[in-house]
Design a protein around this motif. Structure first.
Motif, short mmCIF file in Angstrom:
data_model
loop_
_atom_site.label_atom_id
_atom_site.label_comp_id
_atom_site.label_asym_id
_atom_site.label_seq_id
_atom_site.Cartn_x
_atom_site.Cartn_y
_atom_site.Cartn_z
N LEU A 95 0.83 -1.20 0.00
CA LEU A 95 0.00 0.00 0.00
C LEU A 95 0.86 1.25 0.00
N TRP A 96 1.95 1.23 0.78
CA TRP A 96 2.84 2.39 0.78
C TRP A 96 3.51 2.58 -0.59
N ILE A 97 3.94 1.49 -1.21
CA ILE A 97 4.54 1.59 -2.54
C ILE A 97 3.54 2.22 -3.51
N LEU A 98 2.31 1.76 -3.46
CA LEU A 98 1.27 2.30 -4.34
C LEU A 98 1.03 3.78 -4.05
N MET A 99 0.93 4.14 -2.78
CA MET A 99 0.71 5.55 -2.42
C MET A 99 1.88 6.41 -2.88
N TYR A 100 3.09 5.91 -2.73
CA TYR A 100 4.27 6.67 -3.16
C TYR A 100 4.25 6.87 -4.67
N LEU A 101 3.99 5.81 -5.41
CA LEU A 101 4.00 5.90 -6.87
C LEU A 101 2.87 6.80 -7.39
N GLN A 115 4.48 5.49 8.10
CA GLN A 115 5.20 5.17 9.34
C GLN A 115 5.26 3.67 9.58
N ALA A 116 4.14 2.99 9.35
CA ALA A 116 4.12 1.54 9.55
C ALA A 116 5.04 0.84 8.55
N ALA A 117 5.00 1.28 7.30
CA ALA A 117 5.85 0.68 6.28
C ALA A 117 7.32 0.96 6.55
N GLY A 130 12.45 -1.20 7.88
CA GLY A 130 13.62 -0.51 8.40
C GLY A 130 14.93 -1.17 8.00
N TRP A 131 14.92 -2.48 7.90
CA TRP A 131 16.14 -3.22 7.56
C TRP A 131 16.45 -3.18 6.06
N SER A 132 15.44 -2.91 5.22
CA SER A 132 15.69 -2.92 3.78
C SER A 132 15.54 -1.54 3.14
N HIS A 133 15.16 -0.54 3.94
CA HIS A 133 14.99 0.82 3.42
C HIS A 133 16.35 1.36 2.99
N ASP A 134 16.42 1.89 1.80
CA ASP A 134 17.64 2.43 1.19
C ASP A 134 18.75 1.39 1.08
N LEU A 135 18.38 0.14 0.93
CA LEU A 135 19.35 -0.93 0.72
C LEU A 135 19.96 -0.83 -0.68
N PHE A 136 19.13 -0.40 -1.62
CA PHE A 136 19.57 -0.25 -3.01
C PHE A 136 19.84 1.22 -3.30
N THR A 137 20.77 1.48 -4.20
CA THR A 137 21.17 2.86 -4.49
C THR A 137 20.87 3.24 -5.93
N PHE A 138 19.64 3.03 -6.35
CA PHE A 138 19.23 3.46 -7.68
C PHE A 138 19.21 4.98 -7.74
N ASN A 139 19.37 5.52 -8.92
CA ASN A 139 19.34 6.97 -9.08
C ASN A 139 17.94 7.54 -8.87
N GLU A 140 16.95 6.80 -9.28
CA GLU A 140 15.56 7.27 -9.17
C GLU A 140 14.99 6.90 -7.79
N ALA A 141 14.33 7.87 -7.17
CA ALA A 141 13.75 7.63 -5.84
C ALA A 141 12.67 6.57 -5.88
N TRP A 142 11.85 6.56 -6.94
CA TRP A 142 10.77 5.58 -7.02
C TRP A 142 11.32 4.16 -7.08
N ALA A 143 12.46 3.98 -7.74
CA ALA A 143 13.07 2.65 -7.85
C ALA A 143 13.59 2.19 -6.49
N ARG A 144 14.14 3.12 -5.70
CA ARG A 144 14.61 2.77 -4.36
C ARG A 144 13.45 2.36 -3.47
N VAL A 145 12.32 3.08 -3.58
CA VAL A 145 11.15 2.76 -2.77
C VAL A 145 10.59 1.39 -3.16
N VAL A 146 10.42 1.17 -4.45
CA VAL A 146 9.87 -0.11 -4.92
C VAL A 146 10.79 -1.26 -4.54
N ALA A 147 12.08 -1.10 -4.73
CA ALA A 147 13.01 -2.19 -4.43
C ALA A 147 13.13 -2.43 -2.92
#
Length: 97
Positions: A29-35, A50-52, A57-74
Motif C-alpha cells: 500500500l505504501w509503494i502504491l501511495m508513493y507511486l 510510518q508503519a511501512a 527498516g532493515w531494507s529501506h535504502d538498501l539499493f542505491t538506484f538513481n531514481e527515488a521511485w526505484a529505491r522505494v519499490v526495491a
C-alpha cells in the motif's frame, strides 16, 4: 487428543500467514501511495508510511538506484516479499506438524 493439537497448530499457522499477509499489504500500500504521489499531509498516508518505514527498516535504502521511485519499490518491495516468503514458510511448516 492428537486432533486437538493438530487443530491448534493449524490455527497458529493461519495466524502467522495472516500477519505476514497484512505486513506485506501495508508495504504494498505504501509503494502504491508513493507511486501515485499521495498527499503526505493526509493522516492515513502518514500512518501507512510510518508503519511501512518501521516494517522495512532493515531494507529501506538498501539499493542505491538513481531514481527515488526505484529505491522505494526495491526496498519496500523486498521487505514485502521476504515477509510473505518467511511467514508462509513458517505457517506451512507448522501446518505439517
Amino acid at each position: 487428543m492428537f486432533a486437538r493439537y493438530r487443530n491448534g497448530a493449524n490455527q497458529a499457522g493461519t495466524v502467522i500467514a495472516v500477519v505476514a499477509d497484512i505486513m506485506a499489504l501495508i508495504l504494498g500500500l505504501w509503494i502504491l501511495m508513493y507511486l501515485l504521489d499521495a498527499n503526505r499531509a493526509n493522516s492515513l498516508v502518514q500512518v501507512v508510511h510510518q508503519a511501512a518505514a518501521w516494517l522495512a527498516g532493515w531494507s529501506h535504502d538498501l539499493f542505491t538506484f538513481n531514481e527515488a521511485w526505484a529505491r522505494v519499490v526495491a526496498g519496500y518491495g523486498l521487505a514485502a516479499v521476504v515477509y510473505l516468503f518467511v511467514g508462509h514458510a513458517i505457517a506451512n511448516r507448522i501446518h505439517r506438524r
